[in-house]
Design an enzyme around this catalytic site. Structure first.
Site, PDB file in Angstrom:
ATOM      1  N   HIS A 166       0.821  -1.215   0.000  1.00 34.87           N
ATOM      2  CA  HIS A 166       0.000   0.000   0.000  1.00 34.87           C
ATOM      3  C   HIS A 166       0.856   1.267   0.000  1.00 34.87           C
ATOM      4  CE1 HIS A 166      -3.709  -2.331   1.618  1.00 34.87           C
ATOM      5  NE2 HIS A 166      -3.577  -2.439   0.314  1.00 34.87           N
ATOM      6  N   ASP A 177       0.708   4.166   1.345  1.00 35.04           N
ATOM      7  CA  ASP A 177       1.059   4.852   2.586  1.00 35.04           C
ATOM      8  C   ASP A 177       2.163   4.131   3.356  1.00 35.04           C
ATOM      9  OD1 ASP A 177      -0.864   2.807   3.191  1.00 35.04           O
ATOM     10  OD2 ASP A 177      -1.326   3.787   5.100  1.00 35.04           O
ATOM     11  N   HIS A 178       2.676   3.033   2.796  1.00 35.77           N
ATOM     12  CA  HIS A 178       3.798   2.303   3.389  1.00 35.77           C
ATOM     13  C   HIS A 178       5.027   2.288   2.477  1.00 35.77           C
ATOM     14  CE1 HIS A 178       1.503   0.567   6.792  1.00 35.77           C
ATOM     15  NE2 HIS A 178       0.506   0.897   5.978  1.00 35.77           N
ATOM     16  N   HIS A 211      -4.698  -8.473   5.672  1.00 38.10           N
ATOM     17  CA  HIS A 211      -4.827  -7.102   5.175  1.00 38.10           C
ATOM     18  C   HIS A 211      -4.543  -7.087   3.671  1.00 38.10           C
ATOM     19  CE1 HIS A 211      -4.769  -2.754   5.280  1.00 38.10           C
ATOM     20  NE2 HIS A 211      -3.535  -2.732   4.790  1.00 38.10           N
ATOM     21  N   ASP A 269       0.202  -3.412   8.897  1.00 36.49           N
ATOM     22  CA  ASP A 269      -1.233  -3.247   9.114  1.00 36.49           C
ATOM     23  C   ASP A 269      -1.917  -4.547   9.531  1.00 36.49           C
ATOM     24  OD1 ASP A 269      -0.933  -0.602   8.459  1.00 36.49           O
ATOM     25  OD2 ASP A 269      -2.030  -0.704   6.578  1.00 36.49           O
ATOM     26  N   HIS A 286      -0.099   2.313  12.252  1.00 35.11           N
ATOM     27  CA  HIS A 286      -1.098   3.380  12.347  1.00 35.11           C
ATOM     28  C   HIS A 286      -1.513   3.580  13.795  1.00 35.11           C
ATOM     29  CE1 HIS A 286      -1.944   3.756   8.017  1.00 35.11           C
ATOM     30  NE2 HIS A 286      -1.760   2.440   7.979  1.00 35.11           N
TER      31      HIS A 286
END
Length: 181
Positions: free
Chosen positions: A55, A57-58, A110, A127, A165
């Site tokens: 993802h 955001d990683h 995930h 995550d 997160h």
């Protein structure tokens, strides 16, 4: 080893594990800017990046970090192969980084290829697991996530969970709505 969290976006944590000589590894850098700032402020010398899943955001900061530090080794699962990974890792692998052995194990749920990195006492779980909750099922199944959480539960009791997160308050509000007592 010194563990540092770098906030990014609205609720991400980018983790940096550094040694006394200032060498460091970076986990799930979704954004390069706060990492580059922390590197400059702390005079760290980055040696590796660990990616847990694909993802944005990683992985979004990988390209810029590698441009700034061309010798960086980037570890990640096969699903991150187009995100700048130089070493694809999978369940059962290990990596020696900063003189510490990191065990790598699959934690699908995930995403299908999600992995975790463990070097006692640190677990970089992306995550998969959060304070009071677990990751959303984007690609995997509930059964896969359950098995992944069972695997994590078998780690030593003093394991330090480094999730990606900050969802604690939202997770606790949800739990209270289901089990108010």
């Amino acid at each position: 080893m010194n563990l540092n969290s770098i906030p990014a976006f609205q609720d991400n944590y980018i983790w940096v594990l550094s040694n006394d000589e200032g060498r460091c590894l970076i986990v799930d850098p979704g954004d390069a800017a706060p990492v580059l700032k922390a590197i400059a402020e702390n005079q760290w010398q980055p040696e590796a990046i660990l990616l847990t899943h694909h993802h944005q955001d990683h992985v979004g900061g990988v390209k810029e970090l590698v441009q700034n530090f061309p010798k960086l080794v980037v570890y990640g699962p096969a699903e991150t192969q187009d995100k700048g990974v130089t070493h694809i890792v999978e369940d059962g692998d290990s990596a020696l980084i900063l003189g510490h052995e990191f065990s790598i194990f699959a934690t699908p749920g995930h995403t299908l290829g999600h992995i975790c990195y463990f070097s006692h006492p640190y677990l970089f779980c992306g995550d998969t697991l959060f304070s009071g909750g677990c990751g959303r099922l984007f690609e995997g199944t509930a059964s896969q996530m359950y098995q992944s959480l069972k695997t994590i539960s078998e780690l030593p009791d003093d394991t330090l969970i480094c999730c990606a997160h900050e969802y604690t308050l939202a997770n606790m509000k949800f739990a209270l709505s289901i089990l108010p007592h």
